[in-house]
Design an enzyme around this catalytic site. Structure first.
Site, PDB file in Angstrom:
ATOM      1  N   ASP A 107       2.338  -5.675  -0.346  1.00 17.97           N
ATOM      2  CA  ASP A 107       2.123  -6.271  -1.568  1.00 17.97           C
ATOM      3  C   ASP A 107       1.786  -7.802  -1.209  1.00 17.97           C
ATOM      4  O   ASP A 107       1.642  -8.101   0.009  1.00 17.97           O
ATOM      5  CB  ASP A 107       3.951  -7.073  -1.860  1.00 17.97           C
ATOM      6  CG  ASP A 107       4.318  -5.821  -2.357  1.00 17.97           C
ATOM      7  OD1 ASP A 107       3.498  -4.585  -2.839  1.00 17.97           O
ATOM      8  OD2 ASP A 107       6.024  -5.830  -2.776  1.00 17.97           O
TER       9      ASP A 107
HETATM   10  N1  URA Z   1       7.724  -1.812   0.173  1.00 18.42           N
HETATM   11  C1  URA Z   1       8.396  -2.685  -1.121  1.00 18.42           C
HETATM   12  O1  URA Z   1       8.118  -3.197  -1.850  1.00 18.42           O
HETATM   13  N2  URA Z   1       6.792  -3.941  -0.708  1.00 18.42           N
HETATM   14  C2  URA Z   1       5.175  -3.525  -0.140  1.00 18.42           C
HETATM   15  O2  URA Z   1       4.477  -4.564   0.594  1.00 18.42           O
HETATM   16  C3  URA Z   1       5.613  -2.124   0.478  1.00 18.42           C
HETATM   17  C4  URA Z   1       6.753  -1.098   0.688  1.00 18.42           C
END
Ligand code: URA
Length: 245
Positions: A107
């Site tokens: 993310d």
């Molecule tokens: N899980 C999440 O919620 N975000 C990420 O970036 C990776 C795994």
């Protein structure tokens, strides 16, 4: 295994321009193979044993490149984006012609290990849902993470879209205390990669992830010597480790 390759393909890969431009360089006598001017831009050479020079520079030919990036927050895991800065913007010009892409996504606000490569086959294998490549995260979670959560994650939890997660391993490093701002510090290993998976798993037990960092993917472990936004090429051992099923 094929060891020879067209000279123009090698030079194009190494960033010496289009096939036409390379033809021009060859015509001008600016491309040397084993010290002698190349005759034809389409000639076969063996990059493993022949020395190639173009425009006065030694050509280091590699088909695939593998970079470990310590992703900082604020960047999206994409090659292009209209709104946000992308992780590719952190990578130096010298890698531009390799057409690297991130293997999977973190993310925008997540930090940590992100592999960039142009090896589509390897990327496909690492991301295949059938392979269950483990990914370990460190997270700071608002609220008290408990043994009951550990057990729930071990059995699988239902996400907001009804998906039941595969068994995951939760380690509670530090349970929340008022002094620590009610944050629990944990590690979680998952064997799949659904959208926002870690955040949604905690959501399913009524808690919120405030900080998330990926520490490892399969055998590849984030080099803590890399600061946020820094990257390095994988070692031969690391690349081999990723290739081994
Ligand atoms: N899980 C999440 O919620 N975000 C990420 O970036 C990776 C795994």
């Amino acid at each position: 295994m094929k060891t020879t390759e067209r000279l123009d393909k090698i030079l194009a890969h190494a960033g010496f321009g289009s096939r036409r431009e390379i033809k021009e360089l060859v015509k001008k006598g600016l491309v040397l193979v084993n010290g002698k001017p190349a005759k034809d831009s389409g000639q076969q050479v063996d990059p493993g044993s022949d020395t190639i020079e173009a425009d006065g520079q030694r050509v280091d030919y590699r088909e695939f490149v593998y970079l470990m990036l310590h992703k900082p927050p604020g960047y999206v895991s994409a090659t292009e984006d209209n709104r946000d800065r992308t992780v590719l913007e952190l990578i130096g010009e010298e890698y531009a012609h390799y057409e690297l892409f991130p293997v999977g996504r973190l993310d925008k606000d997540t930090e940590g290990l992100l592999l960039l490569t142009n090896d589509g086959k390897l990327a496909h294998r690492l991301l295949s849902p059938k392979k269950h490549v483990p990914k370990t995260y460190y997270a700071e979670v608002l609220g008290l993470v408990t043994e009951a959560d550990r057990e729930a994650f071990r059995r699988g939890v239902e996400l907001d879209d009804g998906y039941l997660t595969l068994p995951a391993e939760l380690t509670i490093e530090e349970a929340a205390e008022p002094e620590s701002g009610h944050l629990s510090r944990i590690r979680l290993t998952i064997h799949e990669g659904k959208f926002h998976q870690v955040k949604r798993m905690f959501q399913s037990v009524g808690k919120q992830v405030m900080y998330l960092k990926r520490l490892s993917m399969g055998p590849l472990v984030l080099d803590e010597g890399l600061g946020l936004g820094e990257y390095r090429e994988l070692t031969a051992e690391e690349t081999e480790g990723l290739r081994t099923p």
